[in-house]
Design a protein around this motif. Structure first.
Motif: not given
Lengths: 190, 190
Positions: B12-14, B73, B146-147, B149-151, B156
């Motif tokens: 899920e991180a990358r 997904d 990394e996680r 960056t998507k949120r 955070h």
């Protein structure tokens, strides 16, 4: 795999049939070591082949027989050797911790339901551990009484305290985990 | 078996190659979930077949290729579903507890050696857990960055606190176990 050593430890109290052992593993022993019936009978067979236990056929009624297993001198030696040997820490595999690592991905309510269920299970474990600790300190379990008959009376208090201490540890870990989960519930609401 | 969910959580991180995943499981991830390389590759294959991840061949240099896996997904849906589902408590299998139940059968010195070794292992685990908790609170791990960056930025702090809390729990359990073992050393001398 430590199942043979768990079985040797139980049989140190007195000889037992495979059936009695599976009953114990379904009840009190499962709090310390869980093993399904499907593992217990093959383990006994192998331990007998290795000379750690002996099986004796007993007749019950007119046609029924059962095998009663007793620990041998060799088995007792193996058990004592194992008890005094530091073992590697088992690998970590805690699914709840993995879930908790990703609680930020799900609605707070779903995560809280998981933690509440965990708290309830830990409370059951805590209750069992405290009750068993008290029974051992009172020298009030069948197996402990049987073990004590073979040992000088001046050792009985120490035997009871050392065994009770294992369940005191269970209880302490359960309390720590409950407090952790409660703090988790608080964090989820932030 | 939760290994697929652990892998989904990491991915899920990358996207990562199988090699990167085995490196992670040999280092930081092993504190939460230990898995040998021999389990990781077959799990990835099966997860790909089930549509939870996709593998993409990447060329490195002139002849080397590697497969990089990304969560789909469907994989993310499966991960979220699993995170929010209360799981049964795993069966108890703690060899040290079995040893401790029978410490009265061996010389105090042997039992104390086992407990001292355990304390030393738990102190290492405690040290790691405290350090990792601090790094997560400081948002100072590669995967957390990394996680994030998507949120949205306002999430955070909560992400960091929830993840750090898992390691705070590790640390608390390690401290409880150390105190238990120290009390055991005292009892053995009685």
């Amino acid at each position: 795999m430590s199942l043979p050593h768990v079985l040797l430890g139980v049989l140190e109290a007195r000889p037992m049939s495979g059936y009695e052992l599976t009953q114990l593993f379904g009840a009190s022993t499962r709090w310390v070591w869980s093993a399904p019936q499907s593992q217990i009978y093959p383990a006994l067979k192998k331990m007998e082949d290795n000379g750690l236990i002996t099986g004796e056929e007993q007749t019950r009624g007119t046609r029924m027989t059962r095998t009663v297993y007793a620990i041998t001198d060799e088995g007792l030696r193996e058990l004592k050797e194992w008890i005094g040997t530091p073992l590697p820490i088992p690998p970590s595999r805690d699914a709840l911790e993995v879930q908790a690592l990703y609680f930020d991905l799900v609605p707070a309510e779903s995560a809280k339901r998981v933690l509440k269920e965990f708290i309830s299970e830990q409370e059951t474990a805590l209750e069992h551990a405290e009750a068993h600790e008290a029974r051992l300190l009172a020298k009030d379990t069948e197996l402990l009484r049987e073990r004590m008959t073979k040992r000088p009376v001046e050792q009985h208090d120490r035997m009871a305290r050392l065994k009770a201490h294992v369940f005191a540890g269970h209880a302490a870990v359960a309390r720590t985990r409950i407090a952790w989960a409660q703090e988790g519930l608080r964090l989820l609401d932030e």
